[in-house]
Design an enzyme around this catalytic site. Sequence first.
Site, PDB file in Angstrom:
ATOM      1  N   HIS A  64       0.888  -1.170   0.000  1.00 48.26           N
ATOM      2  CA  HIS A  64       0.000   0.000   0.000  1.00 48.26           C
ATOM      3  C   HIS A  64       0.923   1.216   0.000  1.00 48.26           C
ATOM      4  CE1 HIS A  64      -2.284  -3.043   2.347  1.00 48.26           C
ATOM      5  NE2 HIS A  64      -3.340  -2.534   1.774  1.00 48.26           N
ATOM      6  N   ASP A  98       2.419   1.857   3.322  1.00 47.09           N
ATOM      7  CA  ASP A  98       3.388   0.872   3.846  1.00 47.09           C
ATOM      8  C   ASP A  98       4.808   1.314   3.492  1.00 47.09           C
ATOM      9  OD1 ASP A  98       1.171  -0.745   4.355  1.00 47.09           O
ATOM     10  OD2 ASP A  98       1.503  -2.029   2.612  1.00 47.09           O
ATOM     11  N   MET A 149       2.531  -5.746  -7.884  1.00 45.93           N
ATOM     12  CA  MET A 149       1.230  -5.134  -7.562  1.00 45.93           C
ATOM     13  C   MET A 149       1.400  -4.036  -6.523  1.00 45.93           C
ATOM     14  SD  MET A 149      -1.090  -5.318  -4.787  1.00 45.93           S
ATOM     15  CE  MET A 149      -1.796  -6.765  -4.016  1.00 45.93           C
ATOM     16  N   GLU A 174     -11.037  -6.229  -5.216  1.00 44.41           N
ATOM     17  CA  GLU A 174     -10.999  -7.293  -4.196  1.00 44.41           C
ATOM     18  C   GLU A 174     -12.240  -7.229  -3.317  1.00 44.41           C
ATOM     19  OE1 GLU A 174      -7.383  -7.337  -1.925  1.00 44.41           O
ATOM     20  OE2 GLU A 174      -8.271  -8.568  -0.351  1.00 44.41           O
ATOM     21  N   LYS A 230     -14.933  -8.206  -0.336  1.00 46.96           N
ATOM     22  CA  LYS A 230     -14.917  -8.747   1.031  1.00 46.96           C
ATOM     23  C   LYS A 230     -16.288  -8.450   1.636  1.00 46.96           C
ATOM     24  CE  LYS A 230     -12.267  -8.577   5.354  1.00 46.96           C
ATOM     25  NZ  LYS A 230     -11.111  -8.002   6.065  1.00 46.96           N
ATOM     26  N   GLU A 244      -9.987 -13.304  -2.723  1.00 51.44           N
ATOM     27  CA  GLU A 244      -9.209 -13.765  -1.563  1.00 51.44           C
ATOM     28  C   GLU A 244      -9.926 -14.927  -0.880  1.00 51.44           C
ATOM     29  OE1 GLU A 244      -7.333 -10.969   1.079  1.00 51.44           O
ATOM     30  OE2 GLU A 244      -8.047 -12.054   2.835  1.00 51.44           O
ATOM     31  N   HIS A 291     -11.952 -14.122   2.293  1.00 55.65           N
ATOM     32  CA  HIS A 291     -13.146 -13.283   2.123  1.00 55.65           C
ATOM     33  C   HIS A 291     -14.347 -14.097   1.678  1.00 55.65           C
ATOM     34  CE1 HIS A 291     -10.378  -9.527   1.530  1.00 55.65           C
ATOM     35  NE2 HIS A 291     -10.200 -10.134   2.692  1.00 55.65           N
ATOM     36  N   ASP A 349      -5.414 -13.461  -3.835  1.00 55.49           N
ATOM     37  CA  ASP A 349      -4.913 -13.351  -2.460  1.00 55.49           C
ATOM     38  C   ASP A 349      -5.120 -14.693  -1.771  1.00 55.49           C
ATOM     39  OD1 ASP A 349      -4.222 -10.740  -2.841  1.00 55.49           O
ATOM     40  OD2 ASP A 349      -5.521  -9.916  -1.275  1.00 55.49           O
ATOM     41  N   ASP A 394     -11.836 -12.195   9.974  1.00 53.23           N
ATOM     42  CA  ASP A 394     -10.797 -12.279   8.949  1.00 53.23           C
ATOM     43  C   ASP A 394      -9.490 -12.761   9.587  1.00 53.23           C
ATOM     44  OD1 ASP A 394      -9.465 -11.880   6.584  1.00 53.23           O
ATOM     45  OD2 ASP A 394      -9.254  -9.718   6.861  1.00 53.23           O
ATOM     46  N   ASP A 434      -6.762 -14.559   8.163  1.00 54.31           N
ATOM     47  CA  ASP A 434      -5.508 -14.409   7.403  1.00 54.31           C
ATOM     48  C   ASP A 434      -4.443 -15.439   7.786  1.00 54.31           C
ATOM     49  OD1 ASP A 434      -6.404 -12.275   5.888  1.00 54.31           O
ATOM     50  OD2 ASP A 434      -5.534 -10.754   7.207  1.00 54.31           O
ATOM     51  N   ASP A 460      -1.735 -13.102   1.073  1.00 49.74           N
ATOM     52  CA  ASP A 460      -2.238 -12.002   1.898  1.00 49.74           C
ATOM     53  C   ASP A 460      -2.608 -12.592   3.260  1.00 49.74           C
ATOM     54  OD1 ASP A 460      -3.037  -9.608   2.816  1.00 49.74           O
ATOM     55  OD2 ASP A 460      -4.924  -9.522   1.712  1.00 49.74           O
TER      56      ASP A 460
HETATM   57  C1  GCO Z   1      -7.990  -7.304   4.222  1.00 45.44           C
HETATM   58  C2  GCO Z   1      -7.606  -7.252   2.760  1.00 45.44           C
HETATM   59  C3  GCO Z   1      -6.363  -6.458   2.521  1.00 45.44           C
HETATM   60  C4  GCO Z   1      -6.146  -6.157   1.053  1.00 45.44           C
HETATM   61  C5  GCO Z   1      -5.039  -5.182   0.905  1.00 45.44           C
HETATM   62  C6  GCO Z   1      -4.562  -5.028  -0.487  1.00 45.44           C
HETATM   63  O1  GCO Z   1      -8.811  -8.151   4.549  1.00 45.44           O
HETATM   64  O2  GCO Z   1      -7.480  -6.521   5.017  1.00 45.44           O
HETATM   65  O3  GCO Z   1      -7.466  -8.560   2.316  1.00 45.44           O
HETATM   66  O4  GCO Z   1      -5.258  -7.126   3.057  1.00 45.44           O
HETATM   67  O5  GCO Z   1      -5.874  -7.314   0.340  1.00 45.44           O
HETATM   68  O6  GCO Z   1      -5.479  -3.966   1.397  1.00 45.44           O
HETATM   69  O7  GCO Z   1      -5.509  -4.497  -1.258  1.00 45.44           O
HETATM   70 MN    MN Z   2      -6.556  -9.251   0.558  1.00 44.12          MN
HETATM   71 MN    MN Z   3      -8.309 -10.037   3.709  1.00 44.99          MN
END
Ligand code: GCO
Ligand code: MN
Ligand code: MN
Length: 388
Positions: free
Chosen positions: A55, A58, A89, A182, A184, A218, A221, A246, A256, A258, A288
Amino acid sequence: MADYTPKPDHKFTFGLWTVGNTGRDPFGDPVRHKLSPVELVHLLADVGAYGVNFHDDDLVPITATPSERAVIVRDFKQALSDTGLVVPMATTNLFGDPAFKDGAFTSNDPKVRAYALHKTMHAIDLGVECGAKIYVFWGGREGTETDSSKNPSDAGKRFRDALNFLCEYVRDQGYDLKFALEPKPNEPRSDIYLPTVGAMLGFIATLDHPEMVGLNPEVAHEHMAGLNFLHAVAAAWDAGKLFHIDLNDQMFGRYDQDFRFGSVMVKQAFYLVKFLEDVGYSGSRHFDAHAYRTEDYDGVKAFARGCMRTYLILKEKARQFNEDKEIQALLTEILADDGTYSYLSGGYSADKAKQLKNTTFDRVALGARGLPYEQLDQLTIELLLGVR
Ligand code: GCO
Ligand code: MN
Ligand code: MN
């Protein structure tokens, strides 16, 4: 013995925010100290990743001055050239700053919407400067807690206007860049607009330049919504819209999480990897995800290595599946076709319709045919459990 060493060809990428995750959560403080972008590039090179994504914030803190930005970007690019990592990306942080508390492109405040466009154009410039060819839009705060605050169809229109504006910006600059949306379903907002891959696919068709815009699905998600991720990915692929992916993992219905790729729903991860490899998806395999909050940076490395290693193990399992004589014999039996109806595959004609309407079917025989899916599934499980 198969080789599970990650190579550049595998296109394994991580975000600065993933291996850089410090373990802060709504209940507790960071458990790992913050590493700089340069340190994170070296960490990723150490574990054998191909690329690093980010990002805008970041890499360049939102408070940085132009001269601070220049130094940061110079040092980051030096780290890329020292390690051979690339930036496939980039994306914009449109969720962290309090200005975006009611969304960015869909905010009710036109000043916030304008700021979101401004921030994204600068972030696109930064991404392209570092080599990005894919630009992700995750609408983290594009949603509501109460629907009395915002008309969802106004929000859709605002989001469309923003993407149309940004597509034109990219064309105007002559950038070689595609957008990947993306979806979610929720978190951090109670509900996020365009919550699934299917919803995004429908939305893309309404844009001025749909050819520039695809998906970044993702795992977590779709799992949060209780959906089959493989089916979502296949729909995106079928539409020519699988621009990025992702990878991570978690059970259905949870927050979420991850988690490390393939660490929770192994069978689903297997079908996913098999699909990506079978169809020849050539984009990034972006993880991700982040390490458990229990870990130090050795644990973060173990996490990152684990994501890639599991992907490669599942890729090898997919090869075995495709070459397994018993499995393939069952599939041949399941897919048997004596060609009686092959005339239907070339599309409609009035003659075909007439012929088909006049055909007599043995409905009872069709229903009586046994399908060996139990055997097939058991063989798949045995293959995954390592006894085949
Ligand atoms: C989340 C998202 C993020 C995006 C990221 C890139 O659930 O926080 O998956 O990690 O993927 O902002 O666009
Ligand atoms: Mn993501
Ligand atoms: Mn995510």
